[in-house]
Design a protein around this motif. Structure first.
Motif, PDB file in Angstrom:
ATOM      1  N   LEU A 196       0.772  -1.231  -0.241  1.00 48.23           N
ATOM      2  CA  LEU A 196      -0.106   0.257   0.224  1.00 48.23           C
ATOM      3  C   LEU A 196       0.764   1.105  -0.003  1.00 48.23           C
ATOM      4  CD1 LEU A 196      -2.667  -0.609   2.397  1.00 48.23           C
ATOM      5  CD2 LEU A 196      -2.720  -0.630   0.007  1.00 48.23           C
ATOM      6  N   SER A 197       1.730   1.436   0.979  1.00 46.78           N
ATOM      7  CA  SER A 197       2.930   2.373   1.079  1.00 46.78           C
ATOM      8  C   SER A 197       3.123   2.477  -0.431  1.00 46.78           C
ATOM      9  CB  SER A 197       4.038   2.024   1.772  1.00 46.78           C
ATOM     10  OG  SER A 197       3.292   2.223   3.332  1.00 46.78           O
ATOM     11  N   GLY A 198       4.005   1.914  -1.238  1.00 43.62           N
ATOM     12  CA  GLY A 198       4.865   1.490  -2.663  1.00 43.62           C
ATOM     13  C   GLY A 198       2.964   2.406  -3.538  1.00 43.62           C
ATOM     14  N   ARG A 199       1.817   1.876  -3.053  1.00 45.08           N
ATOM     15  CA  ARG A 199       1.059   2.268  -3.812  1.00 45.08           C
ATOM     16  C   ARG A 199       0.563   3.827  -3.896  1.00 45.08           C
ATOM     17  NH1 ARG A 199      -3.515  -1.786  -4.081  1.00 45.08           N
ATOM     18  NH2 ARG A 199      -5.154   0.076  -5.035  1.00 45.08           N
ATOM     19  N   ILE A 200       0.548   4.317  -2.896  1.00 45.32           N
ATOM     20  CA  ILE A 200       0.643   5.230  -2.236  1.00 45.32           C
ATOM     21  C   ILE A 200       1.142   6.076  -2.990  1.00 45.32           C
ATOM     22  CG2 ILE A 200       0.698   6.707  -0.531  1.00 45.32           C
ATOM     23  CD1 ILE A 200      -0.753   5.006   1.097  1.00 45.32           C
ATOM     24  N   ARG A 201       2.344   5.985  -2.773  1.00 44.23           N
ATOM     25  CA  ARG A 201       4.011   6.717  -3.591  1.00 44.23           C
ATOM     26  C   ARG A 201       3.301   6.724  -4.875  1.00 44.23           C
ATOM     27  NH1 ARG A 201       7.023   3.998   0.306  1.00 44.23           N
ATOM     28  NH2 ARG A 201       7.390   2.190  -1.472  1.00 44.23           N
ATOM     29  N   ALA A 202       3.283   5.924  -5.646  1.00 46.10           N
ATOM     30  CA  ALA A 202       2.572   5.565  -6.896  1.00 46.10           C
ATOM     31  C   ALA A 202       1.314   7.051  -7.818  1.00 46.10           C
ATOM     32  CB  ALA A 202       2.905   4.670  -7.713  1.00 46.10           C
ATOM     33  N   GLU A 203       0.951   6.679  -6.393  1.00 44.22           N
ATOM     34  CA  GLU A 203      -0.221   7.784  -6.350  1.00 44.22           C
ATOM     35  C   GLU A 203       0.007   8.865  -6.281  1.00 44.22           C
ATOM     36  OE1 GLU A 203      -3.757   7.588  -8.113  1.00 44.22           O
ATOM     37  OE2 GLU A 203      -2.797   5.323  -8.208  1.00 44.22           O
ATOM     38  N   GLU A 204       0.415   9.379  -5.713  1.00 44.98           N
ATOM     39  CA  GLU A 204       1.132  10.580  -5.147  1.00 44.98           C
ATOM     40  C   GLU A 204       1.966  10.928  -5.753  1.00 44.98           C
ATOM     41  OE1 GLU A 204       3.006  10.141  -1.189  1.00 44.98           O
ATOM     42  OE2 GLU A 204       0.928  10.709   0.086  1.00 44.98           O
ATOM     43  N   ALA A 205       3.215  10.130  -6.953  1.00 46.16           N
ATOM     44  CA  ALA A 205       3.643  11.257  -7.857  1.00 46.16           C
ATOM     45  C   ALA A 205       3.339  11.064  -9.411  1.00 46.16           C
ATOM     46  CB  ALA A 205       4.680  10.163  -7.690  1.00 46.16           C
ATOM     47  N   GLU A 206       1.872  10.245  -9.131  1.00 44.64           N
ATOM     48  CA  GLU A 206       1.009  10.911 -10.683  1.00 44.64           C
ATOM     49  C   GLU A 206       0.804  11.480 -10.314  1.00 44.64           C
ATOM     50  OE1 GLU A 206      -0.930  10.894 -13.948  1.00 44.64           O
ATOM     51  OE2 GLU A 206       0.580   9.661 -13.317  1.00 44.64           O
ATOM     52  N   ARG A 207      -0.292  12.348  -8.782  1.00 46.16           N
ATOM     53  CA  ARG A 207      -0.812  13.589  -8.345  1.00 46.16           C
ATOM     54  C   ARG A 207       0.265  14.822  -9.067  1.00 46.16           C
ATOM     55  NH1 ARG A 207      -2.063  14.217  -2.885  1.00 46.16           N
ATOM     56  NH2 ARG A 207       0.014  14.360  -3.513  1.00 46.16           N
ATOM     57  N   ASP A 208       1.135  14.529  -8.432  1.00 47.70           N
ATOM     58  CA  ASP A 208       2.230  15.773  -8.764  1.00 47.70           C
ATOM     59  C   ASP A 208       2.662  16.074 -10.215  1.00 47.70           C
ATOM     60  OD1 ASP A 208       2.517  15.930  -6.053  1.00 47.70           O
ATOM     61  OD2 ASP A 208       4.698  15.135  -6.088  1.00 47.70           O
ATOM     62  N   ARG A 209       2.627  14.970 -11.262  1.00 50.42           N
ATOM     63  CA  ARG A 209       2.915  15.325 -12.680  1.00 50.42           C
ATOM     64  C   ARG A 209       1.549  15.490 -13.345  1.00 50.42           C
ATOM     65  NH1 ARG A 209       5.333  10.102 -11.941  1.00 50.42           N
ATOM     66  NH2 ARG A 209       2.941   8.745 -12.476  1.00 50.42           N
ATOM     67  N   LEU A 210       0.122  15.264 -12.324  1.00 47.79           N
ATOM     68  CA  LEU A 210      -0.762  16.131 -13.021  1.00 47.79           C
ATOM     69  C   LEU A 210      -1.148  16.724 -13.077  1.00 47.79           C
ATOM     70  CD1 LEU A 210      -3.404  13.054 -12.388  1.00 47.79           C
ATOM     71  CD2 LEU A 210      -2.348  13.995 -14.750  1.00 47.79           C
ATOM     72  N   GLN A 211      -0.716  17.401 -11.457  1.00 43.82           N
ATOM     73  CA  GLN A 211      -0.194  19.209 -11.247  1.00 43.82           C
ATOM     74  C   GLN A 211       0.253  20.390 -11.980  1.00 43.82           C
ATOM     75  OE1 GLN A 211      -0.039  18.645  -6.296  1.00 43.82           O
ATOM     76  NE2 GLN A 211      -2.047  18.845  -6.063  1.00 43.82           N
ATOM     77  N   ALA A 212       1.745  19.538 -12.306  1.00 45.82           N
ATOM     78  CA  ALA A 212       2.358  20.302 -13.321  1.00 45.82           C
ATOM     79  C   ALA A 212       2.209  20.260 -14.546  1.00 45.82           C
ATOM     80  CB  ALA A 212       4.207  18.914 -13.229  1.00 45.82           C
ATOM     81  N   ARG A 213       1.501  19.533 -15.122  1.00 48.90           N
ATOM     82  CA  ARG A 213       0.614  19.566 -16.234  1.00 48.90           C
ATOM     83  C   ARG A 213      -0.247  19.872 -16.149  1.00 48.90           C
ATOM     84  NH1 ARG A 213       0.663  17.706 -21.068  1.00 48.90           N
ATOM     85  NH2 ARG A 213      -1.445  16.898 -22.677  1.00 48.90           N
ATOM     86  N   ILE A 214      -0.917  20.804 -14.925  1.00 52.44           N
ATOM     87  CA  ILE A 214      -2.461  21.632 -14.898  1.00 52.44           C
ATOM     88  C   ILE A 214      -1.480  22.553 -14.867  1.00 52.44           C
ATOM     89  CG2 ILE A 214      -3.888  22.455 -13.652  1.00 52.44           C
ATOM     90  CD1 ILE A 214      -4.554  19.472 -12.908  1.00 52.44           C
ATOM     91  N   ALA A 215      -1.169  23.641 -14.566  1.00 47.49           N
ATOM     92  CA  ALA A 215       0.040  24.256 -14.182  1.00 47.49           C
ATOM     93  C   ALA A 215       0.460  24.390 -15.481  1.00 47.49           C
ATOM     94  CB  ALA A 215       1.093  24.422 -13.337  1.00 47.49           C
TER      95      ALA A 215
END
Length: 89
Positions: free
Chosen positions: A12-31
């Motif tokens: 679960l920790s690995g999945r959380i890190r992956a989802e957080e990284a995806e969220r960060d990428r998406l936020q950067a793309r949105i910006a």
């Protein structure tokens, strides 16, 4: 029991890190897309303003051309009339 829970926790920790990284990428793309949208909107304002100026210039030139044509026709009519008067004199 405990080993399974620890393994599940790590998964679960690995999945959380992956989802957080995806969220960060998406936020950067949105910006980045927001910046592009802003720049494009600003460009459109300038382009539309320039087009409106050109439209006004065209309308003014068209009106002036019409007035010149009308004045030329009036002058031609007056000259014809005067030539007719000279021919009769």
């Amino acid at each position: 029991g405990l080993a399974e829970l620890l393994a599940r926790r790590e998964e679960l920790s690995g999945r959380i890190r992956a989802e957080e990284a995806e969220r960060d990428r998406l936020q950067a793309r949105i910006a980045a897309l927001s910046r592009r949208l802003f720049d494009t909107s600003e460009s459109l304002v300038g382009l539309r303003s320039t087009r409106a100026h050109i439209d006004r210039t065209i309308a003014e030139m068209d009106a002036a051309s019409g007035q010149i044509l009308a004045n030329s026709q009036t002058l031609l009519d007056v000259l014809k009339e005067e030539m007719g008067d000279l021919g009769r004199a």
